[in-house]
Design a protein around this motif. Structure first.
Motif, mmCIF file in Angstrom:
data_model
loop_
_atom_site.group_PDB
_atom_site.id
_atom_site.type_symbol
_atom_site.label_atom_id
_atom_site.label_comp_id
_atom_site.label_asym_id
_atom_site.label_seq_id
_atom_site.Cartn_x
_atom_site.Cartn_y
_atom_site.Cartn_z
ATOM 1 N N UNK A 160 0.997 -1.555 0.361
ATOM 2 C CA UNK A 160 -0.497 -0.239 0.081
ATOM 3 C C UNK A 160 0.903 1.263 0.091
ATOM 4 N N UNK A 161 2.155 1.111 0.797
ATOM 5 C CA UNK A 161 2.965 2.195 0.952
ATOM 6 C C UNK A 161 3.524 2.690 -0.366
ATOM 7 N N UNK A 162 4.013 1.881 -1.019
ATOM 8 C CA UNK A 162 4.325 1.893 -2.372
ATOM 9 C C UNK A 162 4.663 1.786 -3.536
ATOM 10 N N UNK A 163 2.428 1.782 -3.388
ATOM 11 C CA UNK A 163 1.682 2.078 -4.495
ATOM 12 C C UNK A 163 1.189 3.638 -3.822
ATOM 13 N N UNK A 164 1.152 4.308 -2.818
ATOM 14 C CA UNK A 164 1.116 4.962 -2.433
ATOM 15 C C UNK A 164 2.613 5.940 -2.765
ATOM 16 N N UNK A 165 3.437 5.820 -2.198
ATOM 17 C CA UNK A 165 4.663 7.050 -2.852
ATOM 18 C C UNK A 165 4.538 6.719 -4.323
ATOM 19 N N UNK A 166 4.390 5.824 -5.168
ATOM 20 C CA UNK A 166 4.961 6.256 -6.409
ATOM 21 C C UNK A 166 3.575 6.852 -6.690
ATOM 22 N N UNK A 167 2.256 6.969 -7.200
ATOM 23 C CA UNK A 167 0.991 7.661 -7.526
ATOM 24 C C UNK A 167 1.710 9.417 -6.724
ATOM 25 N N UNK A 168 2.186 8.729 -5.603
ATOM 26 C CA UNK A 168 2.502 10.821 -4.662
ATOM 27 C C UNK A 168 3.411 11.132 -5.806
ATOM 28 N N UNK A 169 4.210 10.480 -5.962
ATOM 29 C CA UNK A 169 5.990 11.418 -6.557
ATOM 30 C C UNK A 169 5.508 11.976 -7.626
ATOM 31 N N UNK A 170 4.332 10.649 -8.999
ATOM 32 C CA UNK A 170 4.393 10.681 -9.791
ATOM 33 C C UNK A 170 3.321 11.770 -10.591
ATOM 34 N N UNK A 179 -0.068 11.386 -9.280
ATOM 35 C CA UNK A 179 -1.438 10.858 -9.416
ATOM 36 C C UNK A 179 -1.227 10.308 -10.723
ATOM 37 N N UNK A 180 -0.129 9.691 -11.308
ATOM 38 C CA UNK A 180 -0.598 9.814 -12.448
ATOM 39 C C UNK A 180 -0.550 7.896 -12.858
ATOM 40 N N UNK A 181 -1.652 7.442 -13.522
ATOM 41 C CA UNK A 181 -1.817 6.309 -13.510
ATOM 42 C C UNK A 181 -0.854 5.070 -14.299
ATOM 43 N N UNK A 182 -0.420 6.077 -15.685
ATOM 44 C CA UNK A 182 0.376 4.903 -15.660
ATOM 45 C C UNK A 182 1.169 4.657 -15.322
ATOM 46 N N UNK A 183 2.017 5.895 -14.287
ATOM 47 C CA UNK A 183 3.155 5.592 -14.267
ATOM 48 C C UNK A 183 3.349 4.334 -12.259
ATOM 49 N N UNK A 184 2.016 4.107 -12.027
ATOM 50 C CA UNK A 184 1.574 3.099 -10.984
ATOM 51 C C UNK A 184 1.650 1.821 -11.893
ATOM 52 N N UNK A 185 1.021 1.745 -12.962
ATOM 53 C CA UNK A 185 1.737 1.036 -13.861
ATOM 54 C C UNK A 185 2.919 0.584 -14.250
ATOM 55 N N UNK A 186 3.570 1.455 -14.579
ATOM 56 C CA UNK A 186 4.678 1.193 -14.601
ATOM 57 C C UNK A 186 5.231 1.019 -13.572
ATOM 58 N N UNK A 187 5.179 1.137 -12.801
ATOM 59 C CA UNK A 187 5.824 0.028 -11.351
ATOM 60 C C UNK A 187 5.274 -0.770 -10.905
ATOM 61 N N UNK A 188 4.357 -1.203 -10.937
ATOM 62 C CA UNK A 188 3.752 -2.505 -11.487
ATOM 63 C C UNK A 188 4.598 -3.745 -12.344
ATOM 64 N N UNK A 222 -8.648 7.486 -5.490
ATOM 65 C CA UNK A 222 -8.399 8.619 -5.535
ATOM 66 C C UNK A 222 -9.214 9.421 -7.183
ATOM 67 N N UNK A 223 -9.039 8.775 -8.157
ATOM 68 C CA UNK A 223 -9.750 9.519 -9.398
ATOM 69 C C UNK A 223 -11.140 9.363 -9.901
ATOM 70 N N UNK A 224 -11.723 8.117 -9.004
ATOM 71 C CA UNK A 224 -13.283 8.121 -9.171
ATOM 72 C C UNK A 224 -14.344 8.578 -7.949
#
Length: 418
Positions: free
Chosen positions: A29-39, A41-50, A245-247
């Motif tokens: 949860x922390x990792x996903x939220x950190x990526x989302x915050x650093x980017x 709130x970019x969904x594509x950045x989260x997809x790249x991390x995954x 976050x987005x919906x």
């Protein structure tokens, strides 16, 4: 229901996993939220991390299965856990020091993916060595129950802890929780393990494992269905921060609550699987039916209008997901030759996790182009369709039938000989 816990070695493993899995979900949860915050709130950045986290599975899981058949699984798991602990410490230190950048997280996601690619096939095949063949189904289900209990507790803690202390301390907490697994592995009695003779190093062992699965129509059905459901359907886990976050425009605690509601369903599904695991071997019909309803529930949840109804829809979705995954895993574990278990589980992990490098960016792209709900209704439709196609193929081949007198269900009529 708890039959496999009578085995001391498995109790040690189980206890360590209870602690470690809570830490793992806190980190996720922390990792996903950190990526989302650093980017931003970019969904594509989260997809790249995954994708980065799961790409190593494509290249290493089959080899890891071969390695698991050749070496002492307990020792191998110990060193893998040490590496995973180090990854969490580094990420925590970077975050707490305030210098964490998106590329740091990407690199450490890839590093974590390497350890997971080695760990999962080894751990899956090690279960039978701890409890013996007769208790495999029960032990697999208990593993899932603690994993999903952690999925309830971990996100709930993480969602609120992030708002209080930030993400960095959660990575450190995960590193400390990994010590519990290492301790359990070290304290095991090797003489009480149900070991088979290590497979000597020879050329062609990987190809031999693939041929073994290819000759088994039952195993092929499991592998194909798991590939489609995991690549398109079960990627909804990666969609939750996007939806939160987005919906529905919630913060980290809103994401944590959605994850917890999924976990309520998955934990219940795991408990029911553990009960079934004490009564007999898993059945193909349950796998097919649960995959179909996974798709139906996911498709239905996608169109829930409010945050509350969406969250409640995640509970039956989680239940169907865990029923499907546990049944598929147990079918594989209980039907393979012991000397092939590592290689077959390596292939199983490849089809289970290997689709994530495709599914992760795909989820981000779909959410960006068609809205945050789109991964749910597209993934649900694909999962339900895949279950129907697999059932039809097996029926036409004469491998299963639909027994009218016994009601809903598919019954295996014959098994391909090895």
């Amino acid at each position: 229901m708890f039959a496999s816990l009578r085995v001391r070695n498995y109790r040690l493993f189980f206890t360590g996993q209870v602690i470690s899995n809570i830490g793992t979900w806190m980190q996720r949860i922390a990792q996903d939220w950190l990526v989302f915050t650093l980017s931003g709130n970019n969904p594509i950045a989260l997809g790249i991390a995954v994708a980065l986290q799961f790409t190593p599975t494509l290249f290493l899981s089959l080899w890891a299965g071969v390695l698991a058949d050749r070496v002492d699984k307990r020792r191998l798991l110990t060193w893998i856990q040490v590496a995973a602990c180090s990854q969490a410490v580094i990420l925590g230190v970077l975050d707490l020091s305030g210098i964490a950048a998106l590329w740091h997280v990407y690199v450490l996601c890839f590093t974590l993916g390497v350890t997971a690619a080695l760990e999962v096939p080894t751990r899956q095949s090690f279960v039978a060595e701890m409890v013996g063949r007769d208790q495999v189904a029960n032990a697999v289900a208990l593993n899932s129950s603690i994993f999903n209990m952690a999925r309830i507790v971990g996100p709930a803690i993480a969602g609120f802890a992030i708002t209080w202390i930030g993400t960095g301390w959660l990575f450190i907490a995960n590193a400390l929780s990994t010590v519990a697994v290492i301790t359990g592995l070290v304290l095991m009695n090797p003489d009480k393990l149900f070991r088979v003779a290590a497979v000597p190093r020879e050329k062609g062992q990987l190809a031999e494992g693939l041929r073994y699965v290819r000759r088994r129509s039952d195993l092929m059905t499991v592998m194909v269905l798991v590939l489609f459901v995991s690549t398109f359907g079960i990627t909804y886990f990666s969609s939750l921060p996007i939806v939160a976050a987005n919906v529905f425009h919630t913060a980290a605690d809103g994401y944590g609550l959605l994850s917890t509601l999924v976990a309520v369903g998955t934990f219940t599904g795991a408990v029911m699987s553990a009960r079934r695991g004490t009564k007999g071997r898993p059945r193909v019909r349950l796998m097919l039916v649960s995959a179909f309803f996974l798709g139906v529930f996911e498709l239905t949840t996608a169109f829930m209008p409010t945050y509350l109804t969406f969250g409640l829809g995640l509970i039956p979705l989680g239940f169907a997901t865990m029923t499907f995954l546990n049944t598929a895993n147990a079918l594989v574990q209980t039907s393979v030759s012991p000397e092939m278990r590592g290689r077959v589980m390596g292939l199983y992990v490849l089809v289970l996790i290997g689709g994530n490098p495709i599914g992760g960016p795909m989820v981000g792209w779909m959410a960006n182009e068609f809205g945050g709900r789109s991964p749910f209704y597209i993934g649900g439709a694909v999962s339900a369709l895949a279950a129907v196609v697999c059932a039809v193929v097996l029926i036409r081949r004469g491998g299963i039938s639909w027994p009218v007198k016994r009601g809903l269900g598919l019954r295996v009529l014959k098994r391909t000989k090895v």
